[in-house]
Design a protein around this motif. Structure first.
Motif, PDB file in Angstrom:
ATOM      1  N   ALA A  79       0.815  -1.208   0.000  1.00 30.29           N
ATOM      2  CA  ALA A  79       0.000   0.000   0.000  1.00 30.29           C
ATOM      3  C   ALA A  79       0.851   1.262   0.000  1.00 30.29           C
ATOM      4  CB  ALA A  79      -0.929   0.006   1.211  1.00 30.29           C
ATOM      5  N   ALA A  80       2.075   1.163   0.555  1.00 30.86           N
ATOM      6  CA  ALA A  80       2.959   2.329   0.625  1.00 30.86           C
ATOM      7  C   ALA A  80       4.391   1.855   0.793  1.00 30.86           C
ATOM      8  CB  ALA A  80       2.559   3.220   1.793  1.00 30.86           C
ATOM      9  N   ASN A 102       0.595   3.623  -2.941  1.00 32.03           N
ATOM     10  CA  ASN A 102       0.052   2.949  -4.112  1.00 32.03           C
ATOM     11  C   ASN A 102      -1.231   3.660  -4.555  1.00 32.03           C
ATOM     12  OD1 ASN A 102      -1.220   1.099  -5.869  1.00 32.03           O
ATOM     13  ND2 ASN A 102      -0.358  -0.643  -4.788  1.00 32.03           N
ATOM     14  N   PRO A 103      -1.344   4.038  -5.830  1.00 29.83           N
ATOM     15  CA  PRO A 103      -2.552   4.737  -6.296  1.00 29.83           C
ATOM     16  C   PRO A 103      -3.854   4.002  -5.972  1.00 29.83           C
ATOM     17  CG  PRO A 103      -0.867   4.854  -7.978  1.00 29.83           C
ATOM     18  CD  PRO A 103      -0.352   3.921  -6.903  1.00 29.83           C
ATOM     19  N   GLY A 144      -6.052   8.274  -0.941  1.00 28.30           N
ATOM     20  CA  GLY A 144      -7.301   8.847  -0.450  1.00 28.30           C
ATOM     21  C   GLY A 144      -7.889   8.108   0.733  1.00 28.30           C
ATOM     22  N   GLN A 145      -7.127   7.179   1.313  1.00 31.17           N
ATOM     23  CA  GLN A 145      -7.612   6.386   2.444  1.00 31.17           C
ATOM     24  C   GLN A 145      -6.872   6.694   3.744  1.00 31.17           C
ATOM     25  OE1 GLN A 145      -7.796   2.172   1.476  1.00 31.17           O
ATOM     26  NE2 GLN A 145      -8.406   2.608  -0.621  1.00 31.17           N
ATOM     27  N   GLY A 146      -6.090   7.771   3.762  1.00 33.50           N
ATOM     28  CA  GLY A 146      -5.374   8.140   4.978  1.00 33.50           C
ATOM     29  C   GLY A 146      -4.081   7.365   5.197  1.00 33.50           C
ATOM     30  N   ILE A 147      -3.641   6.633   4.193  1.00 35.21           N
ATOM     31  CA  ILE A 147      -2.444   5.794   4.351  1.00 35.21           C
ATOM     32  C   ILE A 147      -1.180   6.638   4.460  1.00 35.21           C
ATOM     33  CG2 ILE A 147      -1.004   4.063   3.193  1.00 35.21           C
ATOM     34  CD1 ILE A 147      -3.652   2.709   2.353  1.00 35.21           C
ATOM     35  N   ALA A 148      -1.092   7.737   3.732  1.00 33.59           N
ATOM     36  CA  ALA A 148       0.103   8.586   3.815  1.00 33.59           C
ATOM     37  C   ALA A 148       0.272   9.127   5.235  1.00 33.59           C
ATOM     38  CB  ALA A 148       0.017   9.729   2.809  1.00 33.59           C
ATOM     39  N   LYS A 149      -0.806   9.569   5.825  1.00 38.11           N
ATOM     40  CA  LYS A 149      -0.748  10.068   7.206  1.00 38.11           C
ATOM     41  C   LYS A 149      -0.314   8.961   8.161  1.00 38.11           C
ATOM     42  CE  LYS A 149      -3.654  12.273  10.697  1.00 38.11           C
ATOM     43  NZ  LYS A 149      -4.999  12.799  10.976  1.00 38.11           N
TER      44      LYS A 149
END
Length: 167
Positions: free
Chosen positions: A62-63, A96-97, A101-106
């Motif tokens: 996912a990241a 991952n695109p 938009g699911q808060g994964i970066a945070k």
């Protein structure tokens, strides 16, 4: 989701994810990276050195992020608050695109901070291109402080350096 060390058998999936991220960035006029960076060799070397970390969701990457102590010479121009020398450097952070938009970066940034604290680092240093507003918003929303701007060779726009001192 937790931060885990990338494994050699995940290389193909990781390389494909980075290619997908670069396409989405280009579509959004974010030229943080180019076709040559990051490439398979760079990603492979991060993995080989044990500096490539992942977050997974639903059995997929996912990241990804590279965590190490390397800082580019351009950072010499920056006035860092933490002068202890115990910083963690963040490179090639991406989501991952499929999972954007699911808060994964945070969540990834929070996991990086947990990692840094556990390893005894006193601060985190990273950068992003000044045209990458999404990344700048993310870092600033998580308490990262702008420390200055600099240019990488072959780029026409500046990058901004960020720092977060850990307490």
């Amino acid at each position: 989701m937790q931060l885990t060390t990338a494994q050699p058998e995940q290389l193909e999936e990781i390389v494909h994810m980075f290619e997908d991220v670069k396409k989405v960035m280009a579509k959004n006029n974010i030229y943080q990276w180019n076709q040559d960076y990051p490439n398979r060799d760079i990603i492979s070397e991060d993995l080989r050195q044990g500096h490539l970390y992942l977050m997974q969701k639903d059995g997929k990457v996912a990241a990804a992020v590279t965590l190490d102590r390397f800082i580019p010479p351009e950072y010499d121009e920056i006035s860092w608050r933490d002068r202890s020398g115990q910083y963690l450097a963040v490179h090639r952070l991406c989501v991952n695109p499929v999972f954007q938009g699911q808060g994964i970066a945070k969540k990834l940034v929070q996991e990086i901070e947990n990692f840094a604290r556990e390893k005894g680092y006193t601060s985190i240093r990273l950068d992003t291109k000044t045209t990458n507003q999404r990344a700048m918003n993310l870092y600033e929303s998580q308490g990262y402080e702008k420390r200055g701007e600099f240019y990488f060779p072959d780029f026409d726009r500046p990058f901004v350096a960020y720092e977060k001192v850990l307490h």
